[in-house]
Design a protein around this motif. Structure first.
Motif, PDB file in Angstrom:
ATOM      1  N   MET A   1       0.837  -1.197   0.000  1.00 23.16           N
ATOM      2  CA  MET A   1       0.000   0.000   0.000  1.00 23.16           C
ATOM      3  C   MET A   1       0.874   1.251   0.000  1.00 23.16           C
ATOM      4  O   MET A   1       0.552   2.245  -0.676  1.00 23.16           O
ATOM      5  N   ASN A   2       1.970   1.212   0.736  1.00 27.83           N
ATOM      6  CA  ASN A   2       2.886   2.355   0.756  1.00 27.83           C
ATOM      7  C   ASN A   2       3.525   2.574  -0.610  1.00 27.83           C
ATOM      8  O   ASN A   2       3.623   3.706  -1.097  1.00 27.83           O
ATOM      9  N   ILE A   3       3.970   1.483  -1.239  1.00 32.22           N
ATOM     10  CA  ILE A   3       4.604   1.585  -2.558  1.00 32.22           C
ATOM     11  C   ILE A   3       3.642   2.158  -3.579  1.00 32.22           C
ATOM     12  O   ILE A   3       4.003   3.034  -4.372  1.00 32.22           O
ATOM     13  N   ARG A   4       2.388   1.684  -3.563  1.00 35.61           N
ATOM     14  CA  ARG A   4       1.414   2.141  -4.536  1.00 35.61           C
ATOM     15  C   ARG A   4       0.779   3.474  -4.165  1.00 35.61           C
ATOM     16  O   ARG A   4      -0.035   4.013  -4.922  1.00 35.61           O
ATOM     17  N   GLY A   5       1.132   4.014  -3.000  1.00 41.74           N
ATOM     18  CA  GLY A   5       0.579   5.299  -2.576  1.00 41.74           C
ATOM     19  C   GLY A   5      -0.898   5.236  -2.276  1.00 41.74           C
ATOM     20  O   GLY A   5      -1.642   6.192  -2.538  1.00 41.74           O
TER      21      GLY A   5
END
Length: 585
Positions: free
Chosen positions: A113-117
């Motif tokens: 989720m962090n990587i995909r924003g």
């Protein structure tokens, strides 16, 4: 004294009911990770994901790397859901990690989720009691020799067994979900429990289930400082009548019944309607079977829950291909009509049905025409659509090696009555594309060369009398641009995001040529800036986000980069500019 106590109790219960009734309608789904789910359900006859079998290719049994999680979190976001309920089955310290629902792997999802924003939905917990209580204990005490959920049964009256419920499961799950990502009702993190039955557990009456709930609340308060919002299945109230109180549990669901051919329920308890919906269930060759009916079963279920006033609706189960109940983009044409159908149906019932912005990933299109045979990128899905892992920020995949005449198409997209399309692309040479809606082609849009840097451009306007569902096709008219995604935005918005909208006197980058440092000076009223430095191949070398309070400190250290031409992309909350930078040594 007795009268005062009854008055106090009445006021307390009334307050609980009022606080629950203030909760708005929200939709989520159970979500699990298992080897067969990570491999896209390709071992099952129906409901297979469009994602290639073996994504990621270096997967061993169940321990997926970032790619599977990245794709799943994007598909959930596309659906418009408010939350997913992570189906957890415990960690067993004395036995091998089975992977299927082990809460130790939740950080992989959070990282994706962090990587995909992604911040559009939250994470709840779904305790799969037969597996997380009975199966978990049996697996642990036998050192990995027995995972039976029925023999021996889980003794709910044995307090030593509490460790399988709290210490080895719920506690691990909560601590692996950051507070800002926790799904909460009235400020309290939500934990949903599945069924208790005599075929799986014993000794659950006489207040023993109530004691388990009290233990969870006590431990959660002591460990994490909050009292969780607990939702149990209706049969808990039958198994232990002492649970039948709003002072014990917060809400009740009634699951669904495949044996009874009931795909949804809507249960009213303590002033709160809680719905549960399955889009279909099982296989016709192995009853019980609930026919998905080309999406109509899901529509009926959402009409019977969301449209009948359910404050909370839980969908079974986002990745549940084993029971033909998954919501992911699917190759199944026997029981559904196109890959995104279930996600599109769900979104229509969410609060984001016609949100101001919706992202369509190129690799996730429903249909496509690719002139050349084979997937030259070898990634993501089978077929001729050329797909590679993207170099763009926020990860994912993009379509590459496009040619004039090729196209990608999406069915039943929710377009606003005034819609603007915005395309995310990169290209070394000039190219052009066009969008069409329901077969009517909009204007051809020229795509300027970006020197391999990902850029966003306004790509057409569509106007209609009302919001509605439409077929949208993106066609390559000329050139060979790489396509990451397009946005469907509000055509009345003033926030166009074409690159090169800052004027040169609003932002200055110096020195240029540069050696060790780049300074950025801004004369523009924005709240934040994202600085991304790409090499000439399009690979990102630096990425930095700067808040308004730190605009006087906008300096990039480039001393470690090789000599050559780079592109600095500066993105605000309103617009973007790309500047060519010459680094010398």
């Amino acid at each position: 004294m007795y009268y005062k106590y009854k008055t106090f109790l009445f006021l307390l219960v009334s307050l609980l009911i009022l606080s629950i009734n203030s909760f708005s309608q929200e939709i989520g789904a159970t979500f699990c990770w298992h080897s067969n789910e990570i491999y896209g359900g390709h071992s099952y006859a129906y409901n297979q994901s469009i994602v290639k079998k073996g994504l990621p290719t270096d997967n061993t049994h169940w321990s997926a790397n970032t790619e599977w999680w990245e794709n799943m979190v994007e598909e959930v976001e596309y659906s418009g859901m408010d939350y997913i309920a992570l189906l957890i089955r415990g960690d067993q310290p004395n036995a091998p990690d089975r992977g299927n629902g082990n809460p130790k792997h939740i950080p992989k999802l959070v990282n994706a989720m962090n990587i995909r924003g992604i911040n559009s939905y939250k994470l709840a917990i779904f305790d799969d009691c037969p597996n997380s209580w009975t199966g978990s204990k049996n697996w642990d005490v036998t050192g990995g020799g027995n995972y039976s959920t029925s023999s021996p049964k889980f003794d709910c009256g044995d307090i030593d067994n509490y460790k399988y419920i709290w210490d080895y499961n719920l506690k691990l799950a909560i601590q692996n979900i950051p507070d800002e990502r926790r799904y909460k009702i009235n400020g309290r993190m939500v934990i949903i429990f599945w069924s208790v039955k005599s075929s799986w557990m014993s000794n659950f009456g006489n207040g023993n289930l109530k004691k388990i709930i009290e233990h969870i609340r006590t431990q959660c308060q002591a460990t994490f400082g909050f009292n969780p919002y607990l939702i149990v299945q209706q049969n808990w109230l039958v198994a232990d009548s002492q649970c039948n109180s709003p002072l014990v549990v917060d809400a009740v669901h009634n699951w669904f019944s495949s044996a009874g051919n009931t795909s949804w329920t809507n249960y009213l308890w303590n002033g709160l309607k809680t719905g549960v919906v399955a889009p279909g269930f099982g296989e016709p060759e192995s009853p019980p079977f609930i026919d998905p009916k080309k999406g109509q079963t899901l529509i009926n279920g959402l009409n019977g829950t969301v449209n009948d006033g359910a404050s909370l609706t839980l969908l079974e189960g986002f990745t549940d291909a084993a029971e033909s109940a998954a919501y992911w983009r699917s190759k199944d044409v026997t029981y559904y009509e196109y890959p995104n159908q279930r996600l599109n149906i769900v979104r229509r019932y969410t609060k984001k049905a016609f949100a101001n912005s919706l992202k369509m990933e190129a690799e996730g299109c429903d249909y496509y025409s690719d002139i050349t045979t084979g997937n030259s990128g070898g990634a993501f899905r089978d077929g001729n659509l050329d797909i590679v892992k993207t170099t763009d920020i926020n990860g994912g995949w993009n379509v590459t090696n496009t040619q004039a005449g090729e196209w990608m198409e999406w069915k039943e997209l929710p377009l606003l009555k005034d819609t603007k399309f915005q395309l995310r692309y990169k290209s070394t040479n000039s190219a052009s594309v066009s969008f069409s809606v329901d077969g009517t082609t909009l204007s051809t849009i020229i795509l300027p060369p970006t020197s391999g840097v990902w850029s966003t451009i306004d790509a057409g306007i569509f106007n209609n009398a009302n919001n509605g569902l439409h077929t949208v096709r993106l066609t390559i008219v000329s050139g060979s641009p790489d396509i990451n995604y397009f946005l469907r935005t509000d055509g009345n918005s003033l926030s166009g995001i074409n690159d090169l909208k800052f004027s040169d006197d609003e932002i200055t980058v110096y020195p240029n040529p540069a050696k060790d440092y780049l300074n950025i000076k801004l004369n523009h009223n924005v709240n934040r800036l994202e600085l991304s430095l790409y090499d000439i191949s399009g690979k990102i070398q630096l990425n930095k986000t700067i808040s308004k309070d730190d605009f006087d400190k906008m300096r990039l250290n480039i001393s470690h980069l090789n000599q050559g031409i780079y592109l600095l992309k500066i993105t605000s909350d309103k617009q973007t500019i790309t500047k060519k930078i010459n680094i010398v040594r």
